[in-house]
Design a protein around this motif. Sequence first.
Motif, PDB file in Angstrom:
ATOM      1  N   GLN A   1       0.845  -1.192   0.000  1.00 20.81           N
ATOM      2  CA  GLN A   1       0.000   0.000   0.000  1.00 20.81           C
ATOM      3  C   GLN A   1       0.882   1.245   0.000  1.00 20.81           C
ATOM      4  O   GLN A   1       1.899   1.301   0.701  1.00 20.81           O
TER       5      GLN A   1
ATOM      6  N   CYS B   1      -3.366   7.419  -0.749  1.00 14.47           N
ATOM      7  CA  CYS B   1      -4.346   6.335  -0.745  1.00 14.47           C
ATOM      8  C   CYS B   1      -5.683   6.832  -1.270  1.00 14.47           C
ATOM      9  O   CYS B   1      -6.324   7.663  -0.635  1.00 14.47           O
ATOM     10  N   GLU B   2      -6.100   6.303  -2.424  1.00 10.15           N
ATOM     11  CA  GLU B   2      -7.474   6.534  -2.856  1.00 10.15           C
ATOM     12  C   GLU B   2      -8.407   5.623  -2.066  1.00 10.15           C
ATOM     13  O   GLU B   2      -9.503   6.008  -1.693  1.00 10.15           O
ATOM     14  N   HIS B   3      -7.937   4.392  -1.838  1.00 10.60           N
ATOM     15  CA  HIS B   3      -8.662   3.456  -0.974  1.00 10.60           C
ATOM     16  C   HIS B   3      -7.671   2.446  -0.443  1.00 10.60           C
ATOM     17  O   HIS B   3      -7.044   1.726  -1.218  1.00 10.60           O
ATOM     18  N   CYS B   4      -7.503   2.415   0.869  1.00 11.90           N
ATOM     19  CA  CYS B   4      -6.565   1.467   1.485  1.00 11.90           C
ATOM     20  C   CYS B   4      -7.240   0.768   2.653  1.00 11.90           C
ATOM     21  O   CYS B   4      -8.093   1.346   3.319  1.00 11.90           O
ATOM     22  N   PHE B   5      -6.871  -0.484   2.891  1.00 11.94           N
ATOM     23  CA  PHE B   5      -7.331  -1.168   4.083  1.00 11.94           C
ATOM     24  C   PHE B   5      -6.456  -0.725   5.260  1.00 11.94           C
ATOM     25  O   PHE B   5      -5.342  -0.224   5.077  1.00 11.94           O
ATOM     26  N   LYS B   6      -6.958  -0.890   6.453  1.00 12.42           N
ATOM     27  CA  LYS B   6      -6.245  -0.449   7.644  1.00 12.42           C
ATOM     28  C   LYS B   6      -5.027  -1.330   7.892  1.00 12.42           C
ATOM     29  O   LYS B   6      -5.104  -2.544   7.798  1.00 12.42           O
TER      30      LYS B   6
ATOM     31  N   SER C   1      -5.800  -5.006  -5.925  1.00  7.20           N
ATOM     32  CA  SER C   1      -4.931  -3.838  -5.785  1.00  7.20           C
ATOM     33  C   SER C   1      -4.719  -3.211  -7.160  1.00  7.20           C
ATOM     34  O   SER C   1      -4.599  -3.920  -8.164  1.00  7.20           O
TER      35      SER C   1
ATOM     36  N   HIS D   1      -2.424   2.180  -4.779  1.00  8.25           N
ATOM     37  CA  HIS D   1      -3.174   3.335  -4.279  1.00  8.25           C
ATOM     38  C   HIS D   1      -4.643   3.012  -4.036  1.00  8.25           C
ATOM     39  O   HIS D   1      -5.320   3.728  -3.308  1.00  8.25           O
ATOM     40  N   LYS D   2      -5.127   1.928  -4.653  1.00  4.58           N
ATOM     41  CA  LYS D   2      -6.495   1.458  -4.418  1.00  4.58           C
ATOM     42  C   LYS D   2      -6.429  -0.025  -4.102  1.00  4.58           C
ATOM     43  O   LYS D   2      -6.115  -0.829  -4.989  1.00  4.58           O
ATOM     44  N   ASN D   3      -6.666  -0.379  -2.851  1.00  3.45           N
ATOM     45  CA  ASN D   3      -6.518  -1.768  -2.411  1.00  3.45           C
ATOM     46  C   ASN D   3      -7.730  -2.157  -1.570  1.00  3.45           C
ATOM     47  O   ASN D   3      -8.219  -1.358  -0.773  1.00  3.45           O
ATOM     48  N   SER D   4      -8.190  -3.376  -1.764  1.00  2.00           N
ATOM     49  CA  SER D   4      -9.377  -3.799  -1.020  1.00  2.00           C
ATOM     50  C   SER D   4      -9.300  -5.287  -0.717  1.00  2.00           C
ATOM     51  O   SER D   4      -8.599  -6.041  -1.399  1.00  2.00           O
TER      52      SER D   4
END
Length: 339
Positions: A26, A30-35, A87, A112-115
């Motif tokens: 990651q 971060c456009e979307h990141c997990f904690k 990712s 930058h986008k991970n789920s």
Amino acid sequence: MEIYVGTPPTKQMMFLDTGSSMSWIQCLPCEHCFKQNELIFNSNRSSSYQVLRCDSTECLKLGHKRDCTQSNEKCKYRLSYDDKSGSSGELAMETYTVGDTSIPNMAHGCGHKNSGEFSEQSTGMIGLADEPLSFFGQTRYLTGGKFSYCLISQFGSNQNARSRISFGKNAVVSGPGVISTPFTKKKDSPFYFLTLESISVGNIIIPFRESIIPFLRRPGNIIIDSGTTINYFPSEVLQNLKTALIRVIGKTPISFADELCYKINTDIPNITFHFASNANITLSKMNTFTVYGYALCLDMKQDDSISIFGNRSQMNFLVGYDIPRKEVSFKSTDCSRYI
């Protein structure tokens, strides 16, 4: 797997996956990141970070995972996994540090986008598939095509132990009790496939080749995967296994929907997996059942499209991959004591 990335090196805890064809972490922004517990990587603070172009050799190796078209733009990637995690970000060259070894110019993803359902302990994924852009593929010249790991059990003798991974000459699995079986690779698949001939419980044998499921009749009918927790089998095989366990255990199971569960103090028999080349892997209840409250439940699920030998069944085995010889070896080991 603990790895240090960048210059200066920053700690990463990357989910180890033998079924992944590239590695990524990651990255900011971060456009979307997990904690995650560790600080998210900032590529602007690494002097060894170099974004690749869309027409670079490394970017072209992404194949259908490449997410760019213009030759002079940044190389973008987009990954998705079977569990719907994924990712996307940019492919870059970076320095990895593993133990005392520094490895420059590693192609990896800056996501930058991970789920997905990733643990907060994890910061990304490290690929150990035999693929050009995986960590293992890019370090074959250092390792001679060998790696091994020893996954600890939650019931190990040393509660502070950590699972271990080795590369190169230190990864050779040898000595008494070593069991080896060939693996195969398949076109357009990053996975290592083993050939499972049958499963046995006591004196009951469940064939794996004579099923009506077509893919079971061919060599390479089951994936060995460090990135999947439990085992997956076709419904016919799974049902036959449950029937055999019920007969051998000789007690009435607890009623839990489609799950096979028993009271926690029930004696659970060993289950033996018979792989090609007379490689018979005997699994204890630690590898096959999980505690859920007051019950022990069989930790294997149904999948009629693919079969998987997951990481729970590999716990407390030293598992070695020898790519030049195309074989996987197992040695029963208390991984909490393994050095």
